[in-house]
Motif scaffolding. Structure first.
Motif, PDB file in Angstrom:
ATOM      1  N   ARG A  49      -4.569   4.076   8.136  1.00  0.00           N
ATOM      2  CA  ARG A  49      -5.127   3.356   9.284  1.00  0.00           C
ATOM      3  C   ARG A  49      -5.042   1.847   9.090  1.00  0.00           C
ATOM      4  O   ARG A  49      -4.680   1.104  10.007  1.00  0.00           O
ATOM      5  CB  ARG A  49      -6.584   3.768   9.513  1.00  0.00           C
ATOM      6  N   GLN A  50      -5.406   1.407   7.892  1.00  0.00           N
ATOM      7  CA  GLN A  50      -5.371  -0.029   7.631  1.00  0.00           C
ATOM      8  C   GLN A  50      -3.938  -0.560   7.618  1.00  0.00           C
ATOM      9  O   GLN A  50      -3.680  -1.700   8.039  1.00  0.00           O
ATOM     10  CB  GLN A  50      -6.070  -0.335   6.309  1.00  0.00           C
TER      11      GLN A  50
ATOM     12  N   LEU B 121      -6.425   0.266  -3.212  1.00  0.00           N
ATOM     13  CA  LEU B 121      -6.997   0.938  -2.057  1.00  0.00           C
ATOM     14  C   LEU B 121      -6.627   2.414  -2.040  1.00  0.00           C
ATOM     15  O   LEU B 121      -7.446   3.264  -1.671  1.00  0.00           O
ATOM     16  CB  LEU B 121      -6.526   0.261  -0.767  1.00  0.00           C
ATOM     17  N   SER B 122      -5.415   2.733  -2.462  1.00  0.00           N
ATOM     18  CA  SER B 122      -4.967   4.128  -2.467  1.00  0.00           C
ATOM     19  C   SER B 122      -5.723   4.973  -3.477  1.00  0.00           C
ATOM     20  O   SER B 122      -5.730   6.204  -3.383  1.00  0.00           O
ATOM     21  CB  SER B 122      -3.465   4.196  -2.767  1.00  0.00           C
TER      22      SER B 122
ATOM     23  N   ALA C 284      -9.923   4.728  -1.826  1.00  0.00           N
ATOM     24  CA  ALA C 284     -10.116   5.179  -0.448  1.00  0.00           C
ATOM     25  C   ALA C 284      -9.219   6.372  -0.174  1.00  0.00           C
ATOM     26  O   ALA C 284      -8.223   6.590  -0.875  1.00  0.00           O
ATOM     27  CB  ALA C 284      -9.809   4.049   0.536  1.00  0.00           C
TER      28      ALA C 284
ATOM     29  N   ARG D  58      -2.318  12.629   8.342  1.00  0.00           N
ATOM     30  CA  ARG D  58      -3.287  13.427   9.096  1.00  0.00           C
ATOM     31  C   ARG D  58      -2.837  14.869   9.264  1.00  0.00           C
ATOM     32  O   ARG D  58      -3.668  15.778   9.320  1.00  0.00           O
ATOM     33  CB  ARG D  58      -3.504  12.784  10.466  1.00  0.00           C
TER      34      ARG D  58
ATOM     35  N   GLU E 245      -6.013   8.691   4.517  1.00  0.00           N
ATOM     36  CA  GLU E 245      -6.076   8.354   5.934  1.00  0.00           C
ATOM     37  C   GLU E 245      -6.577   6.929   6.145  1.00  0.00           C
ATOM     38  O   GLU E 245      -6.112   6.215   7.039  1.00  0.00           O
ATOM     39  CB  GLU E 245      -6.951   9.343   6.693  1.00  0.00           C
ATOM     40  N   SER E 246      -7.523   6.494   5.320  1.00  0.00           N
ATOM     41  CA  SER E 246      -8.024   5.127   5.424  1.00  0.00           C
ATOM     42  C   SER E 246      -6.915   4.126   5.107  1.00  0.00           C
ATOM     43  O   SER E 246      -6.761   3.111   5.797  1.00  0.00           O
ATOM     44  CB  SER E 246      -9.194   4.918   4.454  1.00  0.00           C
ATOM     45  N   VAL E 247      -6.123   4.419   4.082  1.00  0.00           N
ATOM     46  CA  VAL E 247      -4.991   3.551   3.738  1.00  0.00           C
ATOM     47  C   VAL E 247      -4.005   3.500   4.893  1.00  0.00           C
ATOM     48  O   VAL E 247      -3.507   2.429   5.263  1.00  0.00           O
ATOM     49  CB  VAL E 247      -4.295   4.051   2.452  1.00  0.00           C
TER      50      VAL E 247
ATOM     51  N   TRP F  96       0.818  -1.205   0.000  1.00  0.00           N
ATOM     52  CA  TRP F  96       0.000   0.000   0.000  1.00  0.00           C
ATOM     53  C   TRP F  96       0.855   1.260   0.000  1.00  0.00           C
ATOM     54  O   TRP F  96       0.452   2.286  -0.553  1.00  0.00           O
ATOM     55  CB  TRP F  96      -0.951  -0.007   1.197  1.00  0.00           C
TER      56      TRP F  96
END
Length: 304
Positions: A223-224, A212-213, A216, A273, A219-221, A194
């Protein structure tokens, strides 16, 4: 009759270029990273150093298997590779190798890998290699990569298969330490890839690949990635507790390396963030160092 002076002369540089193009189809850096986990798995299974013949056959067979899957991946993805700056100079988009020749090369590598593993290792290792080739080249590349954001998770299964192949090559079976080691490599791949996919997010978006990048938010990437880094650390600690042959090198090295992976993933999320340059390739580089040193720690414990 053609005289010696009339025969065409093949330029050494041209031969080198052709060989280099076919080698590039196999993605040698990725193959090397996969093999890093094969040898320590074999050493764990043997409780020491296996025979040189078995090590050589398993590593070469694994190299051919991974190279075959990667070559078929390059063949199938040639249309989107042309659209991405990172891949447009690969052998097929650049015209160095024709699509048909690449596919034939991939099939030949697959047959050679399975033949070698069958003759020199065990039926289970051969079957696992065949499953890994099909899982990456067909299930991941042809079915899932362009259809779901979860493609990386599915692709992580064949990516961790060398651990199982190495163990099965020695014992002809599987055991809990092999499965937990598989889990470490499986979990480790998500932050690893990722980070790379985030660096080349625009490339994947241009090619229409739902990484995913792409689908989404950053920030979601992040966090996961942190969650999977914690899972990597957890699996590492579990492996240390259930594998008697592992001692201080893995206990200390595995814990420190796993914590380092969590910290780096968390710092990446923190930069996202904060809205500052997130530097995903830093995490990518750390991930490679992490897995290399973890494999060395296993080898040290087994031999010492």
């Amino acid at each position: 009759m053609t005289t010696l002076s009339e025969r065409p002369v093949v330029s050494p540089r041209r031969v080198t270029d052709v060989v280099g193009a076919y080698v590039a189809l196999t993605k040698p850096k990725l193959v090397e990273l996969l093999l890093v986990t094969t040898l320590p798995a074999m050493m764990l299974a043997a409780g020491g150093w296996p025979s040189w013949r078995l090590v050589g056959a398993t590593l070469v067979g694994g190299m051919f298997a991974a190279g075959a899957a990667n070559t078929v991946n390059c063949w199938f993805d040639r249309d989107i590779d042309r659209l991405m700056s990172r891949t447009r100079n690969r052998p097929i988009p650049s015209g160095a190798v024709s699509p048909r020749a690449a596919l034939v090369f991939g099939v030949v590598l697959a047959v050679a890998s399975l033949a070698l593993l069958w003759l020199e290792t065990t039926p289970l290792a051969t079957a696992l290699a065949a499953i890994a080739i099909l899982a990456y080249s067909v299930v991941y590349t042809m079915v899932l990569k362009r259809r779901t954001r979860h493609n990386t998770v599915f692709g992580a299964f064949p990516g961790a298969a060398p651990v199982l192949i190495g163990w099965a090559a020695v014992t002809g079976s599987l055991a809990w330490p092999a499965l937990v080691f598989f889990g470490i490599v499986f979990c480790w791949q998500m932050p690893h890839f990722w980070a790379l996919a985030s660096r080349f997010r625009e490339d994947y978006a241009r090619a229409g690949v739902p990484m995913l990048s792409v689908v989404a938010g950053p920030e979601s990437v992040g966090r996961q990635s942190v969650a999977w880094a914690w899972a990597t650390l957890g699996a590492t600690l579990l492996m240390g507790s259930i594998t008697p042959v592992l001692g201080w090198a893995f206990a200390i090295g595995g814990g420190v390396l796993g914590a380092w992976y969590v910290v780096e993933s968390s710092q990446w999320l923190g930069r996202i963030r904060a809205g500052v340059p997130d530097r995903p390739m830093r995490l990518f580089s750390v991930s490679i160092t992490h897995m290399t040193l973890l494999s060395i720690a296993i080898a040290v414990d087994v031999l010492v």
